[in-house]
Motif scaffolding. Structure first.
Motif, short mmCIF file in Angstrom:
data_model
loop_
_atom_site.label_atom_id
_atom_site.label_comp_id
_atom_site.label_asym_id
_atom_site.label_seq_id
_atom_site.Cartn_x
_atom_site.Cartn_y
_atom_site.Cartn_z
N ALA A 351 0.90 -1.06 0.11
CA ALA A 351 -0.03 0.02 -0.03
C ALA A 351 0.70 1.26 0.01
O ALA A 351 0.50 2.14 -0.61
N GLU A 352 1.98 1.10 0.89
CA GLU A 352 2.72 2.31 0.90
C GLU A 352 3.41 2.88 -0.29
O GLU A 352 3.74 3.80 -1.01
N CYS A 353 3.91 1.52 -1.28
CA CYS A 353 4.66 1.86 -2.45
C CYS A 353 3.75 2.29 -3.32
O CYS A 353 3.91 3.00 -4.28
N TRP A 354 2.48 1.85 -3.52
CA TRP A 354 1.21 2.20 -4.28
C TRP A 354 1.10 3.75 -4.41
O TRP A 354 1.01 4.48 -5.13
N TYR A 355 1.14 4.16 -2.78
CA TYR A 355 0.94 5.69 -2.53
C TYR A 355 2.09 6.32 -3.07
O TYR A 355 1.91 7.36 -3.72
N PHE A 356 3.51 5.88 -2.98
CA PHE A 356 4.49 6.63 -3.63
C PHE A 356 4.47 7.00 -4.82
O PHE A 356 4.51 8.13 -5.44
N PHE A 357 3.98 5.90 -5.76
CA PHE A 357 3.88 6.18 -7.04
C PHE A 357 2.58 6.91 -7.47
O PHE A 357 2.65 7.76 -8.47
N ALA A 358 1.68 6.75 -6.76
CA ALA A 358 0.29 7.45 -7.16
C ALA A 358 0.65 8.89 -6.75
O ALA A 358 -0.05 9.84 -7.58
N ILE A 359 1.27 9.36 -5.65
CA ILE A 359 1.40 10.94 -5.34
C ILE A 359 1.90 11.62 -6.45
O ILE A 359 1.47 12.64 -6.97
N TRP A 360 2.86 11.10 -7.07
CA TRP A 360 3.74 11.98 -8.14
C TRP A 360 3.08 11.74 -9.41
O TRP A 360 3.05 12.80 -10.17
N LEU A 361 2.26 10.74 -9.82
CA LEU A 361 1.54 10.78 -10.88
C LEU A 361 0.31 11.74 -10.76
O LEU A 361 -0.14 12.30 -11.68
N TYR A 362 -0.08 11.90 -9.60
CA TYR A 362 -1.38 12.76 -9.52
C TYR A 362 -0.87 14.19 -9.62
O TYR A 362 -1.57 15.09 -9.94
N LEU A 363 0.25 14.13 -8.94
CA LEU A 363 0.89 15.93 -9.20
C LEU A 363 1.13 16.00 -10.76
O LEU A 363 1.03 17.17 -10.87
N VAL A 364 1.72 15.06 -11.31
CA VAL A 364 1.95 15.27 -12.81
C VAL A 364 0.61 15.44 -13.53
O VAL A 364 0.41 16.42 -14.06
N GLY A 365 -0.48 14.76 -12.89
CA GLY A 365 -1.95 15.18 -13.85
C GLY A 365 -2.39 16.28 -13.63
O GLY A 365 -3.38 16.73 -14.04
N LEU A 366 -1.96 17.05 -12.38
CA LEU A 366 -2.71 18.34 -12.12
C LEU A 366 -1.85 19.49 -12.90
O LEU A 366 -2.54 20.59 -12.93
N GLN A 367 -0.67 18.98 -13.31
CA GLN A 367 0.04 20.20 -14.35
C GLN A 367 -0.79 20.52 -15.80
O GLN A 367 -0.84 19.38 -16.46
N PRO A 368 -1.18 21.39 -15.93
CA PRO A 368 -1.81 21.92 -17.46
C PRO A 368 -1.06 21.20 -18.44
O PRO A 368 0.19 21.51 -18.69
N GLY A 369 -1.70 20.34 -19.44
CA GLY A 369 -1.03 19.79 -20.46
C GLY A 369 -0.36 18.35 -20.17
O GLY A 369 0.08 17.67 -21.14
#
Length: 435
Positions: A351-369
């Motif tokens: 679960a912690e590893c999934w969160y580690f990857f998820a937070i960075w992918l989430y932050l990328v997705g928040l960037q326009p484009g």
């Protein structure tokens, strides 16, 4: 003749004590190296200078950008020349390395590298301290700390490993009945990161149950004394810079990783109200702490110190306004010392590893484009709840072990609380019997 024979015997005894820890130190060194290599795309590929690549390569670190964000590159002294959003222990580390790297050709990278070396040493020391706390029959449990997948992913995001080493050192000193030393190390830990303050709660509750007040008061005195010793000079000469950490912590909204962030983003009534956030955080932590206190004073068998340290620290993380990915480092040693069951710990690590990857992918997705490179908020929140639920499961299992000590693998073979110091084998002085 006696003195001549004593030296070989003493060396033999020392070797007997030290040799079992050598493999653990080597494994911890391996974990430190793997953590450094994980940052390769940032450290050697330059990804940390790109707002997208540092996330898509999963190598983000706070340490490198803070060289500029905290004005260290301009020669500013933490707190004095620029307010720092960290306690003075971390500010002291920043200043120490700032002075060393200022004249180097690439001071930002050197600042990161030297900090990593210190954190690697803290990891190795922390693993050895954890092994000593676990005792001779369970010292290999420290491998979970040395090589946990989530540790390798998050070790060098921030300065958390320094506070870990100090906290584990404090609790080992307590276990050896060296209460003043325990207090000094705990005070330094609190001056580095705030979370070790939670460990005073378990010490108080077990003191209440056993009546061992003098050792507890010595530790509290040492903690308060050393905390004041390292904080008051900064307060006197740079109060505005010193208070930045506390003001920032108070004013901070619900942030990434926390359950409150989920409630806020989903606009839940009451729980998602930002105006009630501080009240809800304090109340929810208070409920957890009251439940832990009730468990401690009513359980037929006195809980072990490490069990209560895990429960209180987990409660602090679950109710905090922010839950950064590297906070997993706080909990790994205490989760294992509380209940070294590989199945539950492995599930939590997933679960912690999934969160580690998820937070960075989430932050990328928040960037326009960059929406196509990231994940949606709903997918991200599966990771937020995944680690919260797995921690709650581990807490439930620890509570079961407290209520049914025959299920506690640490207490097999007549062991009471080998990390408990004066609590080990102590009779009850205060207990509320419910049955």
């Amino acid at each position: 003749m006696k003195s001549a024979q004593a030296t070989p015997n003493a060396l033999s005894d020392l070797g007997t004590r030290v040799i079992p820890y050598v493999p653990l130190a080597l494994f911890a060194g391996l974990g430190a190296l793997l953590s450094y290599l994980w940052k390769w795309p940032c450290r050697f590929g330059g990804a940390w200078n790109n707002g997208t690549l540092q996330f898509t390569n999963f190598c983000y670190t706070d340490i490198y950008p803070l060289w500029w964000n905290e004005k260290l590159n301009e020669g500013k002294i933490p707190y004095v020349g620029h307010p720092v959003e960290y306690p003075v222990g971390i500010g002291g580390i920043m200043e120490f390395f700032r002075r060393i790297v200022t004249s180097m050709s690439d001071p930002g990278t050197a600042f990161y590298d030297l900090t990593v070396i210190l954190m690697a040493v803290c990891l190795i020391v922390g693993v050895l301290l954890m092994a000593a706390l676990a005792g001779p029959t369970r010292r290999w449990d420290a491998l979970w700390y040395a090589l946990a997948p989530a540790l390798i992913l998050t070790a060098y995001i921030n300065w958390d490993l320094a506070a870990n080493a100090l906290s584990l050192g404090a609790l080992l000193a307590w276990s050896k009945k060296r209460q003043w030393l325990a207090g000094v190390l705990l005070g330094l830990a609190i001056a580095t990161k705030f979370y070790p303050l939670m460990f005073l709660g378990p010490l108080f509750l077990l003191t209440l149950r056993t009546g061992r007040w003098v050792p507890f008061l010595k530790t509290v005195g040492g903690t308060a004394g050393i905390w004041l010793l390292v904080n008051v000079p900064v307060m006197l000469f740079a109060f505005d810079g010193w208070k930045r950490f506390y003001v920032f912590s108070q004013e901070r909204p619900a942030d990434w990783g926390s359950l409150w962030y989920f409630f806020n983003q989903k606009q839940w009534p009451f729980l998602g109200d930002p105006d009630r956030l501080d009240m809800l955080g304090v109340l929810s932590l208070g409920v957890f702490c009251l439940a832990i206190a009730a468990l401690t004073v009513t359980a037929r068998t006195r809980p072990r110190l490490m069990q209560l340290c895990f429960l209180t620290l987990a409660a602090f993380m679950l109710t905090n306004k922010v839950w950064s990915p590297q906070y997993v480092l706080w909990l790994i040693p205490f989760a294992v010392l509380a209940r070294p069951n590989w199945k539950a710990i492995a599930l939590w690590q997933v679960a912690e590893c999934w969160y580690f990857f998820a937070i960075w992918l989430y932050l990328v997705g928040l960037q326009p484009g960059n929406e196509a490179l990231g994940i949606s908020g709903d997918t991200y929140f599966t990771a937020v709840w995944g680690r919260a639920i797995t921690i709650l499961i581990m807490m439930g299992l620890v509570v079961r072990d407290i209520l049914r000590p025959d299920k506690d693998v640490i207490r097999q073979g007549g062991v009471d609380d080998q990390a408990g110091g004066v609590f080990d084998g102590a009779p009850d002085r205060f207990r509320i019997a419910l049955s």
